[in-house]
Design a protein around this motif. Structure first.
Motif, short mmCIF file in Angstrom:
data_model
loop_
_atom_site.label_atom_id
_atom_site.label_comp_id
_atom_site.label_asym_id
_atom_site.label_seq_id
_atom_site.Cartn_x
_atom_site.Cartn_y
_atom_site.Cartn_z
N LEU A 86 -15.14 -18.90 0.34
CA LEU A 86 -16.04 -20.03 0.09
C LEU A 86 -17.48 -19.53 0.09
O LEU A 86 -17.84 -18.70 0.93
CB LEU A 86 -15.90 -21.10 1.18
CG LEU A 86 -14.52 -21.72 1.42
CD1 LEU A 86 -14.56 -22.65 2.64
CD2 LEU A 86 -14.05 -22.50 0.19
N ASP A 87 -18.26 -20.03 -0.84
CA ASP A 87 -19.68 -19.68 -0.91
C ASP A 87 -20.48 -20.93 -1.20
O ASP A 87 -20.40 -21.49 -2.30
CB ASP A 87 -19.91 -18.63 -2.01
CG ASP A 87 -21.31 -18.03 -1.95
OD1 ASP A 87 -22.28 -18.79 -1.71
OD2 ASP A 87 -21.44 -16.80 -2.14
N ASP A 123 -17.43 -17.63 -8.95
CA ASP A 123 -16.87 -17.35 -10.27
C ASP A 123 -15.84 -18.42 -10.66
O ASP A 123 -15.77 -18.83 -11.81
CB ASP A 123 -16.12 -15.99 -10.28
CG ASP A 123 -17.06 -14.82 -10.47
OD1 ASP A 123 -18.15 -14.86 -9.84
OD2 ASP A 123 -16.73 -13.89 -11.22
N SER A 124 -15.06 -18.84 -9.66
CA SER A 124 -13.97 -19.77 -9.95
C SER A 124 -14.49 -21.07 -10.58
O SER A 124 -13.77 -21.73 -11.32
CB SER A 124 -13.17 -20.08 -8.69
OG SER A 124 -13.91 -20.92 -7.82
N LEU A 125 -15.73 -21.42 -10.30
CA LEU A 125 -16.30 -22.67 -10.81
C LEU A 125 -16.47 -22.63 -12.33
O LEU A 125 -16.58 -23.66 -12.98
CB LEU A 125 -17.66 -22.96 -10.16
CG LEU A 125 -17.63 -23.08 -8.63
CD1 LEU A 125 -19.04 -23.23 -8.08
CD2 LEU A 125 -16.76 -24.25 -8.19
N PHE A 164 -22.84 -30.40 -5.89
CA PHE A 164 -22.57 -29.63 -4.69
C PHE A 164 -21.20 -29.96 -4.07
O PHE A 164 -20.37 -29.07 -3.86
CB PHE A 164 -23.69 -29.85 -3.67
CG PHE A 164 -23.58 -28.99 -2.46
CD1 PHE A 164 -23.98 -27.65 -2.50
CD2 PHE A 164 -23.07 -29.47 -1.27
CE1 PHE A 164 -23.87 -26.84 -1.40
CE2 PHE A 164 -22.96 -28.66 -0.14
CZ PHE A 164 -23.37 -27.35 -0.21
N GLU A 165 -20.97 -31.25 -3.80
CA GLU A 165 -19.73 -31.63 -3.12
C GLU A 165 -18.50 -31.33 -3.97
O GLU A 165 -17.48 -30.86 -3.47
CB GLU A 165 -19.76 -33.12 -2.75
CG GLU A 165 -20.68 -33.44 -1.57
CD GLU A 165 -20.37 -32.61 -0.31
OE1 GLU A 165 -19.19 -32.35 -0.02
OE2 GLU A 165 -21.34 -32.21 0.38
N LYS A 225 -13.74 -27.88 -5.10
CA LYS A 225 -12.97 -27.01 -6.00
C LYS A 225 -12.70 -25.65 -5.34
O LYS A 225 -11.60 -25.12 -5.42
CB LYS A 225 -13.73 -26.84 -7.32
CG LYS A 225 -12.88 -26.22 -8.41
CD LYS A 225 -13.56 -26.19 -9.77
CE LYS A 225 -12.67 -25.44 -10.77
NZ LYS A 225 -13.34 -25.14 -12.03
N GLN A 226 -13.71 -25.13 -4.68
CA GLN A 226 -13.54 -23.85 -3.98
C GLN A 226 -12.51 -23.97 -2.87
O GLN A 226 -11.68 -23.08 -2.67
CB GLN A 226 -14.86 -23.41 -3.36
CG GLN A 226 -15.89 -22.92 -4.36
CD GLN A 226 -17.08 -22.27 -3.68
OE1 GLN A 226 -17.08 -22.01 -2.48
NE2 GLN A 226 -18.11 -21.98 -4.44
N LYS A 227 -12.57 -25.08 -2.14
CA LYS A 227 -11.65 -25.25 -1.00
C LYS A 227 -10.20 -25.37 -1.47
O LYS A 227 -9.29 -24.83 -0.83
CB LYS A 227 -12.02 -26.52 -0.21
CG LYS A 227 -13.13 -26.31 0.78
CD LYS A 227 -13.34 -27.59 1.55
CE LYS A 227 -13.98 -27.35 2.90
NZ LYS A 227 -14.17 -28.62 3.63
N ILE A 228 -9.99 -26.08 -2.57
CA ILE A 228 -8.63 -26.23 -3.08
C ILE A 228 -8.05 -24.87 -3.46
O ILE A 228 -6.91 -24.54 -3.12
CB ILE A 228 -8.61 -27.20 -4.29
CG1 ILE A 228 -8.88 -28.63 -3.80
CG2 ILE A 228 -7.28 -27.13 -5.04
CD1 ILE A 228 -9.12 -29.64 -4.91
#
Ligand SMILES: [Zn+2]
Length: 255
Positions: free
Chosen positions: A98-99, A68-70, A108-109, A114-117
């Motif tokens: 993380l998904d 969702d965060s994306l 992808f990268e 973005k998810q990791k941050i």
């Protein structure tokens, strides 16, 4: 009466728009004392807070589902994160994590980064507040563990942690909590996890409305099945397991 806690649900989802009251009532009648509603994005977080206001058994956790965060801009994420940070009523932060399964192939990268941050920000918030994270991990279990291991966190909750045995062992050795779903009787992987992890580090969840043990919509009253299965796998009395798991809930979520 045995007491139960369901640490991972999405009761704000439209699946319950017609009969949420009855769903919660059914759970309460069976001894489910606590249901944590997990928010997945700004509008979901808002609904979770309302649910917690309306139902005593429902406790709020707010977060950002990794995929969702994306869909949100940096500014929108910052604003929501501030709201979450300032809210004193939360029992934890979730759903976060993380998904890597449902990422756009072309970016992808970038999407991973973005998810990791964002996950790192939640790790730091959890370190500061000592409130636990309720963590989603899909095809990202190793990254989740590595990020947690670089932190000082002692009480993260790994929800539906469908990792290889080695990683389950590693999470367990770190002292992390793992929450178990009622589909346990169907999935060897969850049974293995239950055998491997100490009762002291287990919690129960339904992930309602998903993951129903009977097909269709899941609901918190099914959390009783987890306790039954854990008792049978660990060859313990159901009551002893229920008591221990409820104490784990109280300890982890400080409730
Ligand atoms: Zn979830």
């Amino acid at each position: 009466m045995m007491l139960y806690a369901d640490v991972h649900t999405h009761l704000d989802f439209p699946d319950y728009s017609n009969d949420l009251k009855e769903v919660i009532q059914r759970a309460s009648e069976k001894g489910v004392k606590r249901i944590i509603a997990n928010g997945v994005n700004p509008s979901s977080n808002k609904k979770v807070l309302e649910l917690a206001k309306n139902y005593d058994v429902v406790k709020p956790a707010l977060g950002f589902y990794p995929t969702d965060s994306l869909e949100y801009s940096e500014k929108e994420i910052d604003e929501e994160f501030e709201k979450i940070r300032k809210n004193k009523d939360l029992v934890g932060f979730g759903e976060v994590g993380l998904d890597y399964k449902y990422l756009p192939e072309r970016n992808f990268e970038e999407a991973k980064k973005k998810q990791k941050i964002l996950f790192q920000r939640f790790i730091e918030l959890s370190e500061k507040t000592r409130k636990p994270l309720i963590i989603h991990s899909r095809k990202a279990e190793l990254d989740i563990l590595e990020m947690l291991e670089s932190s000082s966190l002692k009480n993260p909750v790994l929800h539906c942690f469908m990792a290889k045995k080695k990683l389950v062992q590693r999470a367990s050795d770190n002292g992390y909590y793992l929450s178990v779903l009622p589909i346990i009787n169907k999935l060897q992987q969850i049974r293995d996890l239950v055998s491997l992890v100490s009762l002291k580090q287990l919690l129960t969840e339904t992930d309602s409305p998903y993951m129903s043990p009977f097909g269709g919509r899941n609901e918190p009253s099914n959390v009783l099945l987890c306790v039954k299965e854990i008792a049978s796998i660990k060859k313990l009395e159901e009551e002893e397991v229920a008591n221990n798991l409820y104490m784990n809930y109280r300890k982890v979520f400080n409730d």
